[in-house]
Write a protein that holds these residues in place. Structure first.
Motif, short mmCIF file in Angstrom:
data_model
loop_
_atom_site.label_atom_id
_atom_site.label_comp_id
_atom_site.label_asym_id
_atom_site.label_seq_id
_atom_site.Cartn_x
_atom_site.Cartn_y
_atom_site.Cartn_z
N ALA A 90 9.65 -42.31 9.28
CA ALA A 90 10.82 -41.44 9.38
C ALA A 90 10.68 -40.45 10.53
O ALA A 90 11.64 -40.17 11.26
CB ALA A 90 11.03 -40.69 8.06
N GLU A 91 9.47 -39.93 10.71
CA GLU A 91 9.22 -38.99 11.81
C GLU A 91 9.42 -39.66 13.16
O GLU A 91 10.04 -39.11 14.08
CB GLU A 91 7.81 -38.44 11.69
CG GLU A 91 7.46 -37.38 12.74
CD GLU A 91 6.02 -36.91 12.65
OE1 GLU A 91 5.62 -36.09 13.51
OE2 GLU A 91 5.28 -37.36 11.75
N ALA A 92 8.89 -40.88 13.30
CA ALA A 92 9.02 -41.61 14.56
C ALA A 92 10.47 -41.95 14.86
O ALA A 92 10.90 -41.94 16.02
CB ALA A 92 8.18 -42.88 14.52
N LEU A 93 11.25 -42.25 13.83
CA LEU A 93 12.64 -42.66 14.00
C LEU A 93 13.62 -41.50 14.13
O LEU A 93 14.81 -41.72 14.36
CB LEU A 93 13.07 -43.52 12.79
CG LEU A 93 12.46 -44.92 12.67
CD1 LEU A 93 12.71 -45.47 11.28
CD2 LEU A 93 13.03 -45.84 13.73
N GLU A 94 13.11 -40.30 14.02
CA GLU A 94 14.00 -39.12 13.97
C GLU A 94 15.04 -39.08 15.09
O GLU A 94 16.20 -38.75 14.85
CB GLU A 94 13.15 -37.85 13.94
CG GLU A 94 13.86 -36.63 13.39
CD GLU A 94 14.77 -35.97 14.43
OE1 GLU A 94 15.82 -35.43 14.04
OE2 GLU A 94 14.42 -36.04 15.62
N PRO A 95 14.70 -39.43 16.36
CA PRO A 95 15.72 -39.34 17.43
C PRO A 95 16.76 -40.46 17.41
O PRO A 95 17.74 -40.39 18.16
CB PRO A 95 14.88 -39.43 18.72
CG PRO A 95 13.46 -39.31 18.32
CD PRO A 95 13.39 -39.78 16.91
N ALA A 96 16.56 -41.49 16.61
CA ALA A 96 17.41 -42.68 16.68
C ALA A 96 18.84 -42.39 16.21
O ALA A 96 19.05 -41.71 15.21
CB ALA A 96 16.82 -43.81 15.84
N LYS A 97 19.81 -42.93 16.94
CA LYS A 97 21.21 -42.81 16.53
C LYS A 97 21.47 -43.66 15.29
O LYS A 97 22.27 -43.32 14.43
CB LYS A 97 22.13 -43.21 17.67
CG LYS A 97 22.11 -42.24 18.85
CD LYS A 97 23.08 -42.68 19.95
CE LYS A 97 23.19 -41.63 21.04
NZ LYS A 97 21.91 -41.41 21.73
N ARG A 98 20.83 -44.83 15.24
CA ARG A 98 20.94 -45.72 14.09
C ARG A 98 19.52 -46.13 13.71
O ARG A 98 18.81 -46.70 14.52
CB ARG A 98 21.79 -46.95 14.43
CG ARG A 98 23.15 -46.62 15.01
CD ARG A 98 23.91 -47.87 15.42
NE ARG A 98 24.29 -48.66 14.25
CZ ARG A 98 24.72 -49.92 14.32
NH1 ARG A 98 24.77 -50.55 15.49
NH2 ARG A 98 25.08 -50.56 13.22
#
Length: 517
Positions: A90-98
């Motif tokens: 979740a931390e790594a994906l934080e910037p993702a739009k989707r």
């Protein structure tokens, strides 16, 4: 936002950057993964599994950087069924739009007993805990039953129902060890659809390995049985015998709508570009008879076949080369060709280079044109792939001279720059390549073992460029180097230096002062 589908749409989930990278010797650095992610998004891949965030700092950085780069495709990170993995994803994906969290656990008796040392109820509770936790971070959660094809069906159905009840929007049914037979696997998907009471609330996905050469067949029959997401990789790369190949799946669907009345969003004309990029980055050459992207996929040598092709291409071609991004030459390149024509030709071949990379490639093209009378598209592809391979360069090749023959001991003299300092080395060897590699090792000492040394001719003729692939292994980690030249020994030196540059980059990231060349 969760990828949506209508009845005849197939979601393409590409795991080249995660499962594909797990192939021995297939590691990619962050900059290489970003190039791949950019190509995947442009070609219309629905979901890009960018890595396994908790596996290493490099994997975390990759997922994080891909999350910043990609805007249309869903970015996914793999996570085991525990809190630390899910939180890190979740931390790594934080910037993702989707974004999607993909959590998994082994469900088969073999995996429960020997890998997890858990009983059925303990695994079931892990599913509840992991999916529930992942759902706190995103409404797009995928759950996988690792080794599903060897799991007791009643237990598998129960686990799927639980995962969906806890919030999984995609349930993945992997044939983890490539054990299933196509009709058997399709029947499993049909039983899941007819038995799991809440299956209508989730998309069924399949992830098939190719240990028996059945990954594509299993995936396609699963779609006919009701699956609507396929997990796959470019060139079919992956652990052991690899994964279902994206290019084969997409073109099978596109070519046989009478049998497979489905569609994908993938722009098939980008397939060759993606295949060449993966081959160049990993150093894994595509076998000539590989379906769709192999060098012989659209080649015809038999007189009967050639006669039929001249009369009507459909006699022996079920697809057009243009459909996968192969373009017949409209511009003949040679030593008098200018920069504009060179750029246009590269665009025809699917390459968009920045100004610096274009200038460097053009200089090499001119040098090649002075050596070769005929420049083929394949020559340009090899040349540009060399530029793709070039990352951080602690070592730079300048000049090589080799003396060899049937009655003399081979001797190589090489001029290089190491960390900007010009150096020269001379060495004898058992052959010209051995002498060259030993000369390089004198200037850049290392303990890496040469695991793979492979030569492939780019085109026909005695003046053909050679593409040399090298794999080095040090402390359990492998790096690949690839280079091309009309001189096999020069190509070998460049490939070896390319691999050493990657090795040095890895060392410096883990121990900044480790290298002293």
């Amino acid at each position: 936002m969760i990828p949506t589908q209508d009845g005849d749409s197939i979601i393409i989930f590409d795991t080249t950057l995660r499962d594909g990278e797990q192939a021995p010797g297939c590691s990619m650095d962050v900059s290489e993964k970003l190039r791949v992610a950019e190509v995947l998004e442009h070609m219309g891949v629905d979901v890009i599994e960018a890595g396994f965030a908790i596996a290493s700092e490099g994997d975390f950085q990759c997922v994080n950087e891909v999350s910043k780069l990609v805007s249309e495709s869903v970015v996914c990170s793999l996570a085991r069924a525990n809190a630390a993995d899910i939180d890190r994803a979740a931390e790594a994906l934080e910037p993702a739009k989707r974004k999607r969290i993909h959590t998994f656990i082994g469900t088969s008796p073999l995996h429960r007993q020997y890998q997890l040392n858990l009983d059925q109820e303990q695994v079931h509770q892990r599913i509840i805990d992991s999916v529930t936790r992942a759902r706190r971070y995103t409404d797009d959660v995928e759950w996988s039953a690792m080794d599903a094809s060897r799991t007791e069906k009643d237990y598998l159905f129960r686990c799927i129902e639980t995962a969906i009840a806890c919030g999984a929007t995609t349930v993945n049914i992997p044939d983890t060890v490539g054990y299933a037979y196509p009709e058997e696997f399709a029947e499993l998907i049909r039983e899941i659809r007819s038995t799991v009471p809440n299956i209508d609330k989730a998309i069924i996905s399949v992830h098939c390995h190719n240990d028996l050469g059945l990954a594509v067949a299993n995936s396609l029959l699963a779609v006919k049985a009701g699956a609507r997401q396929i997990e796959c990789t470019i060139n079919g790369i992956g652990e052991r015998a690899g994964n279902a190949a994206l290019e084969e799946l997409v073109m099978a669907v596109r070519t046989r709508p009478d049998v497979l009345p489905y569609k994908t969003r993938v722009i098939s004309q980008d397939i060759m570009k993606a295949s060449r990029l993966i081959s160049a980055i990993t150093g894994f050459s595509v076998q000539p008879n590989k379906a769709i992207v192999g060098a012989n996929a659209f080649a015809h040598e038999s007189g009967i076949h050639q006669d039929g092709m001249l009369k009507n291409a459909q006699t022996y071609e079920i697809m057009r080369p243009e459909d996968v991004g192969l373009h017949r030459s409209s511009l003949v390149m040679g030593k008098h060709s200018g920069r504009h024509a060179f750029k246009k030709k590269l665009e025809e071949l699917g390459y968009q280079l920045g100004d610096n990379a274009l200038n460097e490639a053009f200089v090499r093209f001119k040098a090649l044109a002075d050596k070769k009378k005929d420049i083929y598209d394949e020559d340009l592809v090899a040349l540009v792939d060399d530029e793709i391979q070039t990352g951080e360069q602690a070592i730079k090749f300048n000049r090589l001279r080799v003396m060899c023959g049937s009655d003399i001991k081979p001797e190589a003299s090489i001029d290089m720059e190491v960390d900007g300092k010009p150096l020269t080395s001379v060495s004898l060897g058992d052959g010209p390549v051995d002498a060259t590699f030993k000369a390089i090792e004198r200037l850049v000492p290392h303990s890496a073992k040469l695991q793979v040394f492979q030569i492939n001719a780019v085109t026909e003729g005695t003046d053909a460029q050679a593409v040399v692939s090298v794999k080095l292994e040090e402390d359990g980690k492998s790096v690949n180097g690839q280079a091309s030249d009309v001189d096999i020994i020069v190509a070998s030196a460049r490939a070896y230096i390319s691999a050493l540059n990657k090795l040095i980059t890895k060392r410096r990231k883990t121990a900044p002062a480790a290298l002293s060349a």
